[in-house]
Design an enzyme around this catalytic site. Sequence first.
Site, PDB file in Angstrom:
ATOM      1  N   LYS A  54       0.841  -1.199   0.000  1.00 23.50           N
ATOM      2  CA  LYS A  54       0.000   0.000   0.000  1.00 23.50           C
ATOM      3  C   LYS A  54       0.879   1.252   0.000  1.00 23.50           C
ATOM      4  O   LYS A  54       0.626   2.209  -0.741  1.00 23.50           O
ATOM      5  CB  LYS A  54      -0.934   0.003   1.223  1.00 23.50           C
ATOM      6  CG  LYS A  54      -2.072  -1.006   1.108  1.00 23.50           C
ATOM      7  CD  LYS A  54      -2.822  -1.217   2.422  1.00 23.50           C
ATOM      8  CE  LYS A  54      -3.880  -2.311   2.259  1.00 23.50           C
ATOM      9  NZ  LYS A  54      -4.594  -2.657   3.485  1.00 23.50           N
ATOM     10  N   GLN A  98      -4.658  -1.617   9.804  1.00 33.70           N
ATOM     11  CA  GLN A  98      -4.611  -2.914   9.127  1.00 33.70           C
ATOM     12  C   GLN A  98      -5.246  -3.996  10.010  1.00 33.70           C
ATOM     13  O   GLN A  98      -4.931  -4.109  11.196  1.00 33.70           O
ATOM     14  CB  GLN A  98      -3.142  -3.268   8.805  1.00 33.70           C
ATOM     15  CG  GLN A  98      -2.953  -4.520   7.970  1.00 33.70           C
ATOM     16  CD  GLN A  98      -3.579  -4.428   6.577  1.00 33.70           C
ATOM     17  OE1 GLN A  98      -3.593  -3.378   5.956  1.00 33.70           O
ATOM     18  NE2 GLN A  98      -4.118  -5.535   6.093  1.00 33.70           N
ATOM     19  N   ASP A 121     -10.854   3.282   4.516  1.00 32.11           N
ATOM     20  CA  ASP A 121     -11.248   1.878   4.360  1.00 32.11           C
ATOM     21  C   ASP A 121     -12.766   1.746   4.258  1.00 32.11           C
ATOM     22  O   ASP A 121     -13.273   0.691   3.858  1.00 32.11           O
ATOM     23  CB  ASP A 121     -10.786   1.067   5.579  1.00 32.11           C
ATOM     24  CG  ASP A 121      -9.528   0.256   5.306  1.00 32.11           C
ATOM     25  OD1 ASP A 121      -9.347  -0.187   4.158  1.00 32.11           O
ATOM     26  OD2 ASP A 121      -8.747   0.055   6.251  1.00 32.11           O
TER      27      ASP A 121
HETATM   28  N1  GUN Z   1      -7.242  -6.723   6.123  1.00 29.56           N
HETATM   29  C1  GUN Z   1      -7.696  -7.427   5.062  1.00 29.56           C
HETATM   30  N2  GUN Z   1      -8.251  -6.610   4.155  1.00 29.56           N
HETATM   31  C2  GUN Z   1      -8.154  -5.355   4.648  1.00 29.56           C
HETATM   32  C3  GUN Z   1      -8.545  -4.077   4.169  1.00 29.56           C
HETATM   33  O1  GUN Z   1      -9.124  -3.908   3.089  1.00 29.56           O
HETATM   34  N3  GUN Z   1      -8.254  -3.036   4.978  1.00 29.56           N
HETATM   35  C4  GUN Z   1      -7.641  -3.188   6.174  1.00 29.56           C
HETATM   36  N4  GUN Z   1      -7.424  -2.108   6.915  1.00 29.56           N
HETATM   37  N5  GUN Z   1      -7.266  -4.347   6.647  1.00 29.56           N
HETATM   38  C5  GUN Z   1      -7.517  -5.436   5.884  1.00 29.56           C
END
Ligand code: GUN
Length: 284
Positions: A54, A98, A121
């Site tokens: 990311k 995350q 998110d």
């Molecule tokens: N863990 C798995 N998928 C995601 C996501 O799209 N965002 C976040 N923050 N954590 C995740």
Amino acid sequence: MSKKIIDGKLVSANIREEIKKRTKVIKEKYSRVPGLAAVLVGEDPASQIYVRNKRKSCADVGIYSEEHKLSESTTQDELLELINKLNNDVNINGILVQLPLPNHIDESNILSSVASDKDVDGFHPINAGHLFEGKPEFIPCTPHGIIKMLEFYNIDIEGKNAVVLGRSNIVGKPAAILLLQKNATVTICHSRTKNLNHELKKADIIVAAIGKAHFVKKEMVKEGAVVIDVGINRLETGKLAGDVDFDQVQEIASFITPVPGGVGPMTITMLLWNTLISLEKSIG
Ligand code: GUN
């Protein structure tokens, strides 16, 4: 049936070009760039890779990013304090916590503590509510990316039978709502669904998000269906596998996403998109 591979990298590249352009315009006009803070608690290897990817993608399009790496033993209060600080940081437009978080931390409490206007998110209950209402502010990145891919390939959603396999807050539920808002007839299937094969076989569009490698087999899929594979499963061999048995299902699908190179790149792209939109909104 001639199948067409849905190329998530290609769709991503198009959207990222747009993000790059708009980021440059803001930088020239306001001397500001979008800023993303990624919060990572603990040592989960997959999460570390996701956060690294990311951040690299942010750099590629001109978005500032910073990582807050906290130990597994971080307390809920310490995490809340950091989020509060980021909520008030003018250089940060998006906050990403995350997931998964360690068991001693209350996930929904943490997700609710992120300022809803920095919730890139789309996991805050306010943003879930906006989406539910049909007036989304921040759409969760994976389902948003799925819709963008369908649109890119001019795949008709209206009136189609869409079956979403999986009911998570991150993918299954928001994907179902977005497909419904595009006028699909939506069925959500999950581990307790009776006659799963029967439900799947009716689908014109399948979104597989259950986290089981190669779960969807050719005999479960209708000839000509569009198959979107959200799964990222690590096999014992170390290889990545989707929730769909790609080699079999591609023989009868009209469109299908590969793993890797399908949904994955789109998830990150829509995170970049939301971070840009957050800054644009704050500028007015
Ligand atoms: N863990 C798995 N998928 C995601 C996501 O799209 N965002 C976040 N923050 N954590 C995740």
